[in-house]
Motif scaffolding. Structure first.
Motif, PDB file in Angstrom:
ATOM      1  N   SER A 180      35.397  34.031  27.580  1.00 48.61           N
ATOM      2  CA  SER A 180      35.068  35.350  27.034  1.00 48.61           C
ATOM      3  C   SER A 180      34.063  36.069  27.916  1.00 48.61           C
ATOM      4  CB  SER A 180      34.520  35.218  25.612  1.00 48.61           C
ATOM      5  OG  SER A 180      33.341  34.413  25.594  1.00 48.61           O
ATOM      6  N   LEU A 181      33.148  35.315  28.515  1.00 46.89           N
ATOM      7  CA  LEU A 181      32.167  35.919  29.409  1.00 46.89           C
ATOM      8  C   LEU A 181      32.850  36.524  30.634  1.00 46.89           C
ATOM      9  CD1 LEU A 181      29.320  36.485  30.453  1.00 46.89           C
ATOM     10  CD2 LEU A 181      29.226  34.123  31.261  1.00 46.89           C
ATOM     11  N   ALA A 182      33.777  35.783  31.216  1.00 48.39           N
ATOM     12  CA  ALA A 182      34.484  36.284  32.402  1.00 48.39           C
ATOM     13  C   ALA A 182      35.303  37.522  32.064  1.00 48.39           C
ATOM     14  CB  ALA A 182      35.381  35.186  32.966  1.00 48.39           C
ATOM     15  N   VAL A 183      35.981  37.492  30.918  1.00 45.41           N
ATOM     16  CA  VAL A 183      36.803  38.642  30.523  1.00 45.41           C
ATOM     17  C   VAL A 183      35.923  39.851  30.213  1.00 45.41           C
ATOM     18  CG1 VAL A 183      38.432  39.498  28.798  1.00 45.41           C
ATOM     19  CG2 VAL A 183      38.654  37.172  29.672  1.00 45.41           C
ATOM     20  N   ALA A 184      34.810  39.629  29.533  1.00 45.02           N
ATOM     21  CA  ALA A 184      33.921  40.739  29.190  1.00 45.02           C
ATOM     22  C   ALA A 184      33.323  41.385  30.434  1.00 45.02           C
ATOM     23  CB  ALA A 184      32.808  40.244  28.264  1.00 45.02           C
ATOM     24  N   LEU A 185      32.907  40.560  31.392  1.00 43.37           N
ATOM     25  CA  LEU A 185      32.357  41.107  32.629  1.00 43.37           C
ATOM     26  C   LEU A 185      33.402  41.920  33.378  1.00 43.37           C
ATOM     27  CD1 LEU A 185      30.219  38.122  33.956  1.00 43.37           C
ATOM     28  CD2 LEU A 185      29.387  40.290  33.068  1.00 43.37           C
ATOM     29  N   LEU A 186      34.623  41.407  33.447  1.00 47.38           N
ATOM     30  CA  LEU A 186      35.687  42.121  34.140  1.00 47.38           C
ATOM     31  C   LEU A 186      36.027  43.432  33.429  1.00 47.38           C
ATOM     32  CD1 LEU A 186      37.855  42.221  36.337  1.00 47.38           C
ATOM     33  CD2 LEU A 186      39.342  40.892  34.816  1.00 47.38           C
ATOM     34  N   CYS A 187      36.183  43.367  32.115  1.00 52.25           N
ATOM     35  CA  CYS A 187      36.534  44.569  31.348  1.00 52.25           C
ATOM     36  C   CYS A 187      35.417  45.611  31.409  1.00 52.25           C
ATOM     37  CB  CYS A 187      36.829  44.200  29.899  1.00 52.25           C
ATOM     38  SG  CYS A 187      38.364  43.280  29.664  1.00 52.25           S
ATOM     39  N   GLY A 188      34.166  45.162  31.260  1.00 53.75           N
ATOM     40  CA  GLY A 188      33.054  46.110  31.263  1.00 53.75           C
ATOM     41  C   GLY A 188      32.880  46.804  32.602  1.00 53.75           C
ATOM     42  N   ALA A 189      32.899  46.024  33.678  1.00 56.17           N
ATOM     43  CA  ALA A 189      32.722  46.614  35.007  1.00 56.17           C
ATOM     44  C   ALA A 189      33.898  47.507  35.377  1.00 56.17           C
ATOM     45  CB  ALA A 189      32.547  45.510  36.040  1.00 56.17           C
ATOM     46  N   LEU A 190      35.110  47.044  35.107  1.00 58.60           N
ATOM     47  CA  LEU A 190      36.293  47.838  35.435  1.00 58.60           C
ATOM     48  C   LEU A 190      36.367  49.092  34.570  1.00 58.60           C
ATOM     49  CD1 LEU A 190      38.885  48.061  37.080  1.00 58.60           C
ATOM     50  CD2 LEU A 190      40.034  46.696  35.326  1.00 58.60           C
ATOM     51  N   GLY A 191      36.038  48.964  33.282  1.00 62.24           N
ATOM     52  CA  GLY A 191      36.081  50.127  32.397  1.00 62.24           C
ATOM     53  C   GLY A 191      35.100  51.202  32.801  1.00 62.24           C
ATOM     54  N   ALA A 192      33.883  50.803  33.156  1.00 62.15           N
ATOM     55  CA  ALA A 192      32.888  51.787  33.592  1.00 62.15           C
ATOM     56  C   ALA A 192      33.326  52.470  34.881  1.00 62.15           C
ATOM     57  CB  ALA A 192      31.535  51.107  33.780  1.00 62.15           C
ATOM     58  N   ALA A 193      33.876  51.690  35.820  1.00 62.70           N
ATOM     59  CA  ALA A 193      34.331  52.278  37.086  1.00 62.70           C
ATOM     60  C   ALA A 193      35.480  53.251  36.858  1.00 62.70           C
ATOM     61  CB  ALA A 193      34.747  51.166  38.046  1.00 62.70           C
ATOM     62  N   VAL A 194      36.413  52.892  35.991  1.00 65.58           N
ATOM     63  CA  VAL A 194      37.559  53.760  35.714  1.00 65.58           C
ATOM     64  C   VAL A 194      37.120  55.056  35.038  1.00 65.58           C
ATOM     65  CG1 VAL A 194      39.640  53.959  34.299  1.00 65.58           C
ATOM     66  CG2 VAL A 194      39.255  51.913  35.662  1.00 65.58           C
ATOM     67  N   ALA A 195      36.212  54.953  34.079  1.00 65.41           N
ATOM     68  CA  ALA A 195      35.730  56.151  33.386  1.00 65.41           C
ATOM     69  C   ALA A 195      34.991  57.084  34.346  1.00 65.41           C
ATOM     70  CB  ALA A 195      34.829  55.756  32.223  1.00 65.41           C
ATOM     71  N   LEU A 196      34.175  56.520  35.225  1.00 67.79           N
ATOM     72  CA  LEU A 196      33.456  57.341  36.195  1.00 67.79           C
ATOM     73  C   LEU A 196      34.416  57.995  37.187  1.00 67.79           C
ATOM     74  CD1 LEU A 196      30.363  55.089  36.973  1.00 67.79           C
ATOM     75  CD2 LEU A 196      30.321  57.317  35.878  1.00 67.79           C
ATOM     76  N   LEU A 197      35.394  57.236  37.660  1.00 68.99           N
ATOM     77  CA  LEU A 197      36.348  57.784  38.626  1.00 68.99           C
ATOM     78  C   LEU A 197      37.188  58.895  38.012  1.00 68.99           C
ATOM     79  CD1 LEU A 197      37.823  57.656  41.363  1.00 68.99           C
ATOM     80  CD2 LEU A 197      39.303  55.883  40.376  1.00 68.99           C
ATOM     81  N   SER A 198      37.665  58.680  36.808  1.00 72.38           N
ATOM     82  CA  SER A 198      38.537  59.679  36.180  1.00 72.38           C
ATOM     83  C   SER A 198      37.800  60.977  35.876  1.00 72.38           C
ATOM     84  CB  SER A 198      39.133  59.107  34.891  1.00 72.38           C
ATOM     85  OG  SER A 198      38.110  58.798  33.963  1.00 72.38           O
ATOM     86  N   SER A 199      36.507  60.898  35.604  1.00 70.03           N
ATOM     87  CA  SER A 199      35.761  62.115  35.284  1.00 70.03           C
ATOM     88  C   SER A 199      35.616  63.027  36.492  1.00 70.03           C
ATOM     89  CB  SER A 199      34.378  61.763  34.738  1.00 70.03           C
ATOM     90  OG  SER A 199      33.590  61.129  35.741  1.00 70.03           O
ATOM     91  N   ARG A 200      35.846  62.507  37.693  1.00 81.12           N
ATOM     92  CA  ARG A 200      35.739  63.310  38.908  1.00 81.12           C
ATOM     93  C   ARG A 200      37.079  63.860  39.377  1.00 81.12           C
ATOM     94  NH1 ARG A 200      31.699  59.309  42.400  1.00 81.12           N
ATOM     95  NH2 ARG A 200      29.950  59.323  40.903  1.00 81.12           N
TER      96      ARG A 200
END
Length: 217
Positions: free
Chosen positions: A24-44
């Motif tokens: 769960s730790l590995a999945v959470a780290l992957l989802c959190g980091a990827l989700g933040a990057a995707v949200a930041l990229l899409s807003s631009r």
């Protein structure tokens, strides 16, 4: 004839939760980091387009996600900080930070979906292009980037839910290197009577260089 029987080794009861915690730790780290990057990229990226009526005809207009709403990008940064802060706190603090992480994901989803039908940014550009404050954009169209931001928010939400469910099994930052402000005693160095500089340093420290050796030697 001798018979050799193999006795199965009993499994530790803690191996199951520990394995779940690692996964769960590995999945959470992957989802959190990827989700933040995707949200930041899409807003631009460009979210919607339209046209404005000017003297020479129709003038094309485009607006980025950050022009429509700055909420997804701001929540992505907060979510990324919360993901890191999960490992710095324990117990109730970890629960609160995990809740914040989940809320940033839900907020990113809601703000991105609301931004799909928001034409106010295009209307402002249409008014500026035509010189008419009452002008509005026409022939509106939308790209897929708002829904990419929704996907980023969903990943942040998953990370937050995993932290709420399995956060108690995750490791925390070690306090081994944390100092409580208490001054640490300095070990007294042995004084060499044949070295005058050691004698002077001992006198400066308030020690008696002629007394017994503090180390007991």
């Amino acid at each position: 004839m001798e018979y050799v029987t193999s006795v199965p080794q009993p499994r530790s009861e803690a191996s199951g939760p520990a394995r779940s915690g690692r996964r769960s730790l590995a999945v959470a780290l992957l989802c959190g980091a990827l989700g933040a990057a995707v949200a930041l990229l899409s807003s631009r990226q460009s979210w919607s387009a339209g046209t404005a009526s000017v003297a020479g005809g129709d003038f094309p207009l485009t607006v980025k996600g950050s022009d429509i709403t700055g909420v997804p990008a701001a929540l992505a940064i907060v979510g990324l900080a919360a993901l890191v802060a999960v490992f710095a706190v324990r117990r109730s603090g970890r629960f609160l930070v995990s809740t914040l992480l989940a809320l940033t994901g839900a907020g990113t989803i809601a703000s991105a979906l609301l931004g799909v039908g928001d034409s106010s940014a295009l209307d402002e550009k249409a008014a500026a292009a035509s010189g008419d404050t009452a002008a509005t954009a026409s022939a509106l169209s939308h790209t897929a980037w708002p829904y990419v931001a929704v996907a980023g928010g969903a990943l942040l939400l998953v990370a937050g839910l995993l932290a709420l469910r399995y956060g108690s099994l995750w490791p925390a930052m070690s306090g081994r290197y944390e100092r409580d402000g208490t001054p640490r005693p300095r070990k007294a160095r042995p004084v060499d009577p044949d070295r005058p500089e050691d004698l002077w340093k001992a006198l400066d420290r308030g020690e008696d260089p002629t007394g017994p050796d503090p180390a007991g030697t």
